[in-house]
Scaffold this active site. Structure first.
Site, short mmCIF file in Angstrom:
data_model
loop_
_atom_site.label_atom_id
_atom_site.label_comp_id
_atom_site.label_asym_id
_atom_site.label_seq_id
_atom_site.Cartn_x
_atom_site.Cartn_y
_atom_site.Cartn_z
N ASP A 261 0.83 -1.20 0.00
CA ASP A 261 0.00 0.00 0.00
C ASP A 261 0.87 1.25 0.00
O ASP A 261 1.43 1.63 1.02
CB ASP A 261 -0.93 0.02 1.22
N LYS A 268 1.81 7.94 0.73
CA LYS A 268 2.33 7.94 2.09
C LYS A 268 3.72 8.57 2.13
O LYS A 268 4.43 8.58 1.13
CB LYS A 268 2.43 6.51 2.63
N ASP A 279 0.51 -4.79 4.96
CA ASP A 279 -0.88 -4.34 4.92
C ASP A 279 -1.84 -5.46 4.53
O ASP A 279 -3.05 -5.24 4.47
CB ASP A 279 -1.02 -3.15 3.96
N ARG A 342 -10.69 -0.28 3.57
CA ARG A 342 -12.12 -0.38 3.85
C ARG A 342 -12.93 -0.56 2.56
O ARG A 342 -14.00 -1.16 2.58
CB ARG A 342 -12.59 0.85 4.63
#
Length: 492
Positions: A261, A268, A279, A342
């Site tokens: 990720d 990030k 992740d 999510r």
């Protein structure tokens, strides 16, 4: 690793190192012979060994079949519980390995108020956990020899506990081995291959893997959006264990499988990005748990799902501001492409509901906010059903993995409202990040009971300690297994 049980007296147990537990302030252990007992007594009287938790002292033996005895501190008797026993076993097994031992024997402690069989289970789990090394990419390994055999010493009452601990220890280490793999070695396709191999070896798990075209046919719009910026195709991994003959009720165990990720367009910071190989730890936990469930054979039906992809920036990548539609039919406005987990899980839980699952549990490294809220001690639990959450909380505790129930007041849903879609994938502020991440999933399951486990702060460790190496911990494997066992017990 070879794991056996011995019912012989400790003096007759053959091993390179025999581990003897000792409570703080207790008299020296019996049955070790006069000379060794005097040596231990001398060390105790001199203050070199007091039985404090994690303290060890190594003695060469006379009159015993074990070459050395490692006296190991359990600490104060009233502080000893199952998780502490697991940690004790891992720490002392590592200390024995450091002395060059290839065969390590444990004299199992008697603990007031705790079941001998369960003590044996947690000692076995801890020893296997502490001794595990990930050396796949080491070209020159100068470490001490690996421990090849573990022997657990006690009465017949420990047999079942050692057997259960071995299954859980192996399953957890399988998960750790997968979770440790970097993104260039664990693509979504490779993840799926590992799941297929596990299912084939188990013999009682059905598996179906959907490639990108299959995901499109299923309507997994959120998973596919996350995957848009990647050159690696996604995989949607579905496993079925029919312990009740496929007659239901079905329990859904679901894990986030983000093999790497970057944060996507919402990229990030580079100094903390390297560990985003972890992740996929929720998906890894599902894999290990299903291996153990296949061996324990609980009388229940389990549907396990891993949504696997990576999240990378590209000209085709999904963007902040995009509106996408998931399998549930709900629309999502993307506020941050770094809140991708999510999205993937939302399609997974919607699929599980469509397949008729009665209850669901998800595990994911979902939010950095979990570490701020709870630190590395407890995982956060978020739910839409208090009764189911109580069951899951108890199972997590029985597994020796601690959780904490977070609120789910109706007002929290207002934090991720969208002016143009059914919801946003993040809140407009940083408030209640872990709660928002978990409740986002609830919007995709209707009234089906769901508990989300946020394991972001427990899935890996940045530094080695006396119990385990730095890296993947395999958290949630044991919780998933215990949840399935309790589900079976309640639906007999």
């Amino acid at each position: 690793m070879n794991v056996t049980v011995s019912h012989d007296p400790v003096s007759q147990v053959q091993a390179d190192v025999l581990i003897i537990p000792q409570y703080e302030g207790a008299p020296g252990p019996a049955g070790l012979g006069e000379v060794l007992s005097e040596l231990i007594s001398g060390a105790t009287q001199a203050g070199d060994f007091a039985g404090e938790f994690g303290q060890t002292a190594l003695f060469y033996t006379t009159g015993l079949k074990a070459r050395k005895v490692l006296l190991a501190g359990l600490g104060k008797p009233d502080k000893v519980d199952y998780p502490r026993i697991r940690r004790f076993a891992g720490m002392t097994a590592r200390a024995a390995r450091q002395s060059g031992a290839k065969t390590v024997a444990f004299a199992l402690p008697a603990v007031a108020g705790l079941e001998a069989g369960k003590v044996a289970q947690f000692v076995t789990e801890g020893a296997m956990h502490g001794l595990y090394r990930f050396t796949t990419f080491k070209s020159d390994n100068h470490q001490k020899p690996n421990v090849e055999s573990l022997v657990f010493v006690g009465g017949p009452e420990i047999d079942a506990g050692v057997s259960a601990g071995t299954v859980l220890g192996e399953a957890t280490n399988v998960t750790r081995a997968v979770n440790w793999l970097p993104g260039n070695h664990l693509t979504a396709a490779v993840f799926a291959e590992k799941a297929v191999l596990m299912a084939q070896a188990a013999g009682n798990i059905e598996i179906e893997v959907f490639d990108k075209h299959g995901c499109e046919q299923l309507g997994l719009g959120l998973l596919l959006a996350v995957n848009q910026g990647s050159v690696e195709e996604p995989r949607f991994i579905v496993m079925k264990y029919k312990g009740n003959g496929g007659n239901g009720p079905w329990l859904g165990l679901i894990g986030k499988g983000l093999t790497f990720d970057s944060g996507g367009i919402s990229i990030k910071p580079s100094d903390s990005m390297w560990d985003m190989k972890y992740d996929m730890s929720g998906g890894g936990a599902v894999l290990g748990a299903m291996q153990a469930i296949a061996q324990f054979k609980p009388k229940c039906d389990v549907l396990a799902i891993i949504g696997a992809t990576d999240n990378l920036p590209d000209g085709k990548a999904y963007k902040p501001g995009d509106v996408i539609v998931g399998l549930s039919g709900k629309t999502v406005e993307v506020r941050s492409t770094d809140a991708e987990g999510r999205l993937v899980l939302a399609d997974c839980v919607a699929y599980a509901v469509n397949q008729g699952c009665a209850k669901l549990v998800t595990a994911a490294t979902l939010t950095g906010a979990a570490n701020i809220a709870l630190g590395p001690i407890r995982m956060g639990l978020v739910t839409n059903n208090d009764d189911w959450e109580s069951e899951v909380f108890t199972a997590v505790d029985e597994a020796g993995e601690r959780g904490w129930r977070l609120p789910h007041d109706e007002e929290y849903y207002d934090l991720f409202k969208s002016p143009i879609a059914d919801m946003s994938n993040t809140g407009t502020a940083r408030a209640a990040g872990t709660v928002v991440g978990g409740l986002f999933l609830m919007k995709h399951v209707g009234k089906t009971p769901l508990v989300h486990l946020d394991i972001a702060a427990q899935a890996w460790k940045s530094a080695e300690d006396k119990y385990e190496d730095a890296g993947a911990t395999g958290v949630a494997v044991k919780s998933f297994v215990r949840i399935a066992q309790r589900f079976a017990e309640e639906n007999r």
